[in-house]
Scaffold this motif. Structure first.
Motif, short mmCIF file in Angstrom:
data_model
loop_
_atom_site.label_atom_id
_atom_site.label_comp_id
_atom_site.label_asym_id
_atom_site.label_seq_id
_atom_site.Cartn_x
_atom_site.Cartn_y
_atom_site.Cartn_z
N ARG A 27 0.92 -1.17 -0.11
CA ARG A 27 -0.09 0.18 0.01
C ARG A 27 1.48 1.48 0.11
O ARG A 27 0.66 1.89 -0.54
N GLU A 28 1.98 1.06 0.84
CA GLU A 28 3.11 2.51 0.61
C GLU A 28 3.66 2.59 -0.56
O GLU A 28 4.11 3.43 -1.28
N ALA A 29 3.89 1.59 -1.19
CA ALA A 29 4.57 1.55 -2.27
C ALA A 29 3.12 2.18 -3.69
O ALA A 29 4.30 3.12 -4.56
N GLY A 30 2.07 2.14 -3.67
CA GLY A 30 1.12 2.38 -4.55
C GLY A 30 0.90 3.78 -4.29
O GLY A 30 1.32 4.62 -5.07
N LEU A 31 1.49 4.46 -2.85
CA LEU A 31 1.11 5.59 -2.30
C LEU A 31 2.25 6.62 -2.81
O LEU A 31 2.40 7.78 -3.74
N LEU A 32 3.56 5.69 -3.18
CA LEU A 32 4.83 6.04 -3.24
C LEU A 32 5.16 7.00 -4.77
O LEU A 32 5.24 8.22 -5.02
N ALA A 42 -4.67 3.36 -5.46
CA ALA A 42 -5.75 2.00 -5.48
C ALA A 42 -5.97 1.68 -6.89
O ALA A 42 -5.79 0.80 -7.43
N ASN A 43 -5.97 2.39 -7.70
CA ASN A 43 -5.55 1.38 -9.03
C ASN A 43 -4.32 1.55 -9.45
O ASN A 43 -4.34 0.13 -10.34
N LEU A 44 -3.50 1.65 -9.34
CA LEU A 44 -2.09 0.30 -9.03
C LEU A 44 -2.00 -0.17 -8.64
O LEU A 44 -1.05 -1.15 -9.14
N LEU A 45 -2.54 -0.60 -7.23
CA LEU A 45 -2.37 -1.46 -6.74
C LEU A 45 -3.13 -2.54 -7.52
O LEU A 45 -2.75 -3.69 -7.83
N THR A 54 -6.80 -3.78 1.77
CA THR A 54 -5.56 -4.42 2.59
C THR A 54 -4.57 -4.95 1.90
O THR A 54 -3.65 -4.76 2.82
N GLY A 55 -3.93 -4.69 0.83
CA GLY A 55 -2.33 -4.91 0.44
C GLY A 55 -2.42 -6.05 0.07
O GLY A 55 -1.01 -6.65 -0.84
N GLN A 56 -3.01 -7.50 0.12
CA GLN A 56 -2.42 -8.46 -0.02
C GLN A 56 -2.68 -8.74 -1.29
O GLN A 56 -3.28 -8.28 -2.40
N ALA A 57 -1.52 -9.16 -2.15
CA ALA A 57 -1.41 -9.41 -3.54
C ALA A 57 -2.52 -11.27 -3.90
O ALA A 57 -2.13 -11.39 -2.91
N LEU A 58 -2.63 -11.17 -4.71
CA LEU A 58 -2.47 -12.50 -5.56
C LEU A 58 -1.63 -13.39 -6.06
O LEU A 58 -0.99 -12.52 -6.92
N ALA A 59 -2.03 -13.92 -6.01
CA ALA A 59 -0.70 -15.37 -6.47
C ALA A 59 -0.04 -14.97 -7.74
O ALA A 59 -1.43 -15.21 -9.20
N LEU A 91 11.58 2.76 -4.90
CA LEU A 91 10.64 1.24 -4.52
C LEU A 91 11.79 0.43 -4.49
O LEU A 91 11.49 0.10 -3.23
N ASP A 92 13.13 0.44 -4.33
CA ASP A 92 13.91 0.21 -4.21
C ASP A 92 14.37 0.45 -2.44
O ASP A 92 14.46 -1.03 -1.85
N ALA A 93 14.09 1.71 -2.36
CA ALA A 93 14.90 2.43 -1.09
C ALA A 93 13.82 1.55 0.41
O ALA A 93 14.24 1.49 1.21
N LEU A 94 12.92 1.49 -0.66
CA LEU A 94 11.33 1.73 0.29
C LEU A 94 10.89 -0.11 0.72
O LEU A 94 11.64 0.25 1.38
#
Length: 233
Positions: A27-32, A42-45, A54-59, A91-94
């Motif tokens: 979620r933090e990555a998407g907001l970044l 939200a669209n990026l996630l 929730t930030g949970q990712a699909l398989a 993103l890598d830094a995050l």
């Protein structure tokens, strides 16, 4: 099959409990990437295969199995106002800064100590950066047990290509049929198959499920805590 002499682990979802570690970071990555725009985030996630609430990712989704360059490319195309190169860097830094918030699936240092006592070469091959892999290994006390570390930016190619397995074998003086590849996503299993590894072992501590992993793995375990019983009964 030759006796196993090496184990090559994925990091996130394999050594680290994905559900307990990564959803808030996603979620933090998407907001970044959205430069603070919550609707765009939200669209990026969603674009990357994660639930924006929730930030949970699909398989096997981009956030579950892709690397930072792939993620930055997709998010830039989906409307991130950041350029691809600065987005990769941020993103890598995050992700590297989040190492201290990660939750291991078991007592990693004890497990790796026992595996090394069996004279097994141990390595990590991740779609995260090499710096984040190294920081993770240091944080959890397993760095002294590792003979090999690779991230998407190590120069061996990205998953699901065979390059990381081949580099592990070359570094440790092993043949592919002496190595098991352990991971939580199809990319890991496909990497092992592409490199002709002896075993492909799926684990259920990431985003992969029994339904997604059993058909493409030789073994499907609840977690790496079951490795010793499964491999050395």
């Amino acid at each position: 099959m030759q006796p196993l002499r090496g184990l090559l682990f994925d990091k996130d979802g394999t050594l680290l409990d994905y559900g307990a570690s990564w959803p808030p970071i996603n979620r933090e990555a998407g907001l970044l990437a959205a430069d603070g725009d919550a609707m765009l985030a939200a669209n990026l996630l969603r674009r990357a295969g994660a639930d924006p609430e929730t930030g949970q990712a699909l398989a096997d989704s981009l956030l579950a199995a892709g690397n930072t360059e792939e993620l930055a490319q997709a998010w830039h195309e989906a409307g991130s106002p950041l350029g691809i190169a600065p987005l990769v860097e941020r993103l890598d830094a995050l992700f590297q800064a989040a190492v201290g918030r990660m939750v291991p699936v078991c007592e990693l240092s004890a497990l790796f100590d026992r595996l090394r006592a069996r004279d097994l070469a141990l390595g990590i091959a991740s779609s995260d950066s090499a710096a984040a892999v190294s920081a993770t290994a240091t944080h959890f006390g397993i760095a002294p047990h590792l003979s090999f570390i690779a991230g998407y930016d190590s120069g061996y190619g990205a998953k699901p290509g065979p390059g990381m397995v081949q580099a592990f074998c070359a570094t440790c003086g092993l043949a592919p049929d002496e190595v098991a590849v352990i991971g939580d996503n199809a990319h890991d299993m496909e990497m092992g198959r592409a490199a002709a590894a002896a075993l492909r072992i799926g684990v259920l501590t990431g985003t992969g499920t029994r339904a997604t992993l059993e058909p493409i793995s030789d073994l499907c375990l609840g977690s790496i805590a079951e490795l010793e019983i499964a491999l050395f009964p």
